[in-house]
Design an enzyme around this catalytic site. Structure first.
Site: not given
Ligand code: PLP
Length: 424
Positions: A141, A236, A264
């Site tokens: 994700y 990511d 985060k």
């Molecule tokens: C690995 C990863 N990338 C991107 C995101 C998206 O981040 P946001 O919820 O701050 O848009 C998340 C959210 O949980 C994530 O865990």
């Protein structure tokens, strides 16, 4: 009843009563407690019930809730600076700290969420390489950007949405799906789309289908393939950055991604994200280069202050990571032992302070296919048992749980005590 009445009222004004789907606890069929305050490892609901929290706001709260230094930084900064939409010294300080202490980040651009970070990194990869297609992995994700809502993890997986209505076919025609930990599936895409692939985006230690670490061999092969095919490797690290190691998963794998996304932890609990990487790629961004990317709130001073307080505290205290490892391994070992005694089939995947307890009778869980064989009904029963006993974990089998530095052995013992009274 106050939790329930607030939630029912919220549903009248906010779709599903929540501003992000997994918070609705739909998968476990329980009403979510309405949280009014938190300190350290404890969150408290509107009925004054305390929970030992292993969700940590879905990741940011590695220092525990309302860390004194973070609160002080927010308070002091807000006296003089709320938003300028102009360059500030605070954004320089956070950028410099990250660039000088995290490998492979020569330059960084701040944004407001993880979604924005990954979306912008992908746009930059496309602009820089002049190619359109991106490989992502089933079960990973990267936020709710249209191009990523194909075989995604997290809430998309929990809610069983095979993508999402509202995402035009055109928006995903350049998204290619490969299988996590399966290099042949990646090679095949490079063969089928010769010279069309701008890059690969991956959660190196996936957290959004539950925790699934990529194998070292897999990551090495991705790097080699990207070099050979002149594509960029994007890590990511929204979830893993500053968590599995101060320097992130890239340090554990000893690999050089071309671009890395963060969010985060780096925002200390305020809305934040960033992407960074090699100077020559980052200088392809406007206003230096041609790839347009912008944000009214990007680099907001209060957010930068909270991020700086958090990241610098982690940088100054390497011992925190030992504490996280000690407690996380105590939890892992304890759950394994108790579930074995009770004959409950469990696989635990853990990297540092992030882990998932899969109710799964396979010998190991290393692929998205394995993850989907988990017993989600048993997880729901487990969740109900834990939350009743005052342990707040993710309401989904397909997420991670997080240890933070304010957790203690007592908190872990309470967790284990509850596991030992779980009937399966
Ligand atoms: C690995 C990863 N990338 C991107 C995101 C998206 O981040 P946001 O919820 O701050 O848009 C998340 C959210 O949980 C994530 O865990």
């Amino acid at each position: 009843m106050r939790n329930e009445s607030i939630f029912i009222e919220s549903k009248k004004y906010i779709p599903g009563g929540v501003n992000s789907p997994v918070r609705a606890f739909k998968d476990v069929d329980i009403l979510p407690p309405i949280i009014k305050k938190a300190k350290g490892a404890i969150v408290t609901d509107e009925e004054d019930k305390d929970y030992i929290d292993f969700v940590g706001a879905w990741g940011p709260m590695i220092l525990g809730h309302n860390d004194d230094d973070v609160v002080k930084a927010i308070k002091e900064t807000s006296e003089n600076a709320i938003a300028f939409g102009a360059p500030t010294n605070l954004e320089l300080e956070l950028a410099k700290l990250i660039c000088t202490t995290v490998p492979n980040v020569d330059m960084i651009r701040m944004v407001n969420s993880g979604t924005e970070a990954t979306m912008s990194a992908v746009k930059l990869a496309r602009g820089y390489t002049g190619k359109d297609k991106i490989i992502k992995f089933a079960g990973c994700y990267h936020g709710h950007y249209d191009g990523f809502l194909v075989e995604a993890g997290s809430g998309v997986l929990t809610e069983n949405i095979p993508g999402s209505p509202g995402v035009p076919q055109d928006s995903i025609k350049n998204t290619l799906i490969a299988q996590f930990n399966d290099i042949e599936s990646v090679k095949e895409l490079f063969e089928n789309y010769k010279d069309e692939i701008a890059g690969i985006i991956i959660e190196p230690i996936a957290g959004n289908m539950g925790v699934i670490p990529a194998s070292q061999e897999f990551i090495n092969s991705l790097r080699q393939l990207c070099d050979k095919e002149e594509a960029l490797l994007i890590f990511d690290e929204v979830m893993t950055g500053f968590r599995v190691d101060y320097k992130g998963a890239q340090n554990i794998y000893n690999i050089k991604p071309d671009l890395i996304s963060f969010a985060k932890i780096m925002g200390g609990g305020l809305p934040c994200g960033a992407f960074g990487g090699r100077r020559e790629i980052m200088e392809y961004l406007s206003p230096v280069g041609p790839v347009y990317q912008a944000g009214t709130m990007s680099g907001n001073p209060i957010v930068m202050a909270a991020g700086l307080a958090t990241v610098s505290k982690l940088n100054d205290n390497p011992g925190y990571y030992e504490h996280l490892e000690e407690l996380a391994s105590m939890l892992e070992d304890g759950v394994k032992e108790i579930t074995k005694e009770k004959n409950i089939p469990v696989v635990i995947n853990r990297r540092g302070p992030m882990m998932t307890i899969f109710f799964n009778d396979l010998p190991e869980v290393t692929t998205f296919k394995d993850v989907k064989k988990s017993d989600t009904k048993r997880y729901s029963r487990f969740f109900a048992h834990m939350i009743k006993g005052g342990i707040y974990i993710s309401p989904s089998q397909f997420e991670a749980l997080f240890i933070n530095i304010t957790h203690t052995k007592d908190h872990i013992e309470r967790f284990l005590e509850l596991v030992s009274t779980f009937e399966g």
